[in-house]
Design an enzyme around this catalytic site. Structure first.
Site, PDB file in Angstrom:
ATOM      1  N   GLY A  55       0.817  -1.196   0.000  1.00 44.51           N
ATOM      2  CA  GLY A  55       0.000   0.000   0.000  1.00 44.51           C
ATOM      3  C   GLY A  55       0.855   1.252   0.000  1.00 44.51           C
ATOM      4  O   GLY A  55       0.645   2.161   0.801  1.00 44.51           O
ATOM      5  N   HIS A  56       1.848   1.278  -0.890  1.00 39.07           N
ATOM      6  CA  HIS A  56       2.671   2.473  -1.048  1.00 39.07           C
ATOM      7  C   HIS A  56       3.395   2.431  -2.392  1.00 39.07           C
ATOM      8  O   HIS A  56       3.367   1.411  -3.080  1.00 39.07           O
ATOM      9  CB  HIS A  56       3.662   2.616   0.127  1.00 39.07           C
ATOM     10  N   ALA A  57       4.026   3.553  -2.739  1.00 37.94           N
ATOM     11  CA  ALA A  57       4.868   3.627  -3.939  1.00 37.94           C
ATOM     12  C   ALA A  57       6.159   4.323  -3.542  1.00 37.94           C
ATOM     13  O   ALA A  57       6.220   4.990  -2.497  1.00 37.94           O
ATOM     14  CB  ALA A  57       4.160   4.411  -5.038  1.00 37.94           C
TER      15      ALA A  57
END
Ligand code: TYD
Length: 145
Positions: A55-57
């Site tokens: 749930g991130h970049a």
């Protein structure tokens, strides 16, 4: 590199050496099996079966993600399309370029996520809000006519 897409995420078949006494070995060389210089290695473990991570970049970080044990899915998202990769063999490596949103899902019991990374840990390299990531990723796109 802001303009990466899901097509730039590649499943790499790593070398498998079958050893005479049963079992296998997979060697990984810097800048040979991974298209970057490895600066950090970390692994995620004790993840309860069925749970989700990610749930991130990352703004600049590139990674090679391996299911060193067990299995999990990696869902990648460039804001326009999504792809799902099932990592269920330690000989598969998923190359993740920068600027790709990812979620890790469906962890099997005993799953270990091994990550080879191009940079040291840096919290300022993360997008943790999906909306902010999309805004930044496509900010140079011309608005639709
Ligand atoms: P994070 O990358 O956010 O994992 P996830 O998105 O799967 O929860 O990392 C979780 C925490 O661990 C984060 O708060 C910072 C810490 N961390 C480090 O200190 N060093 C590292 O190399 C990594 C990957 C995480």
């Amino acid at each position: 590199m802001n303009n990466t897409t899901c097509e730039d995420c590649k499943l790499i078949d790593l070398t498998v050496i079958q050893t005479p006494r049963q079992g296998a070995i997979t060697p990984i060389y810097n800048s040979v099996h991974v298209p970057f210089d490895i600066k950090r290695v970390y692994y995620l473990y004790d993840v309860p079966a069925g749970s989700e991570r990610g749930g991130h970049a990352h703004k600049a970080l590139q990674q090679l993600i391996i299911a060193a044990s067990g299995s999990f899915d990696v869902v990648v998202d460039d804001g326009k399309s999504q792809r799902s990769f099932c990592l269920n063999r330690p000989s598969y490596g998923l190359y993740m370029p920068s600027m790709m949103w990812r979620e890790l899902k469906n962890f099997s019991g005993g799953g270990i996520c091994l990550v080879l990374a191009s940079l040291p840990y840096d919290e300022s390299d993360y997008y943790r809000e999906y909306e902010q990531f999309i805004k930044e990723k496509w900010r140079n796109e011309n608005p639709l006519p």
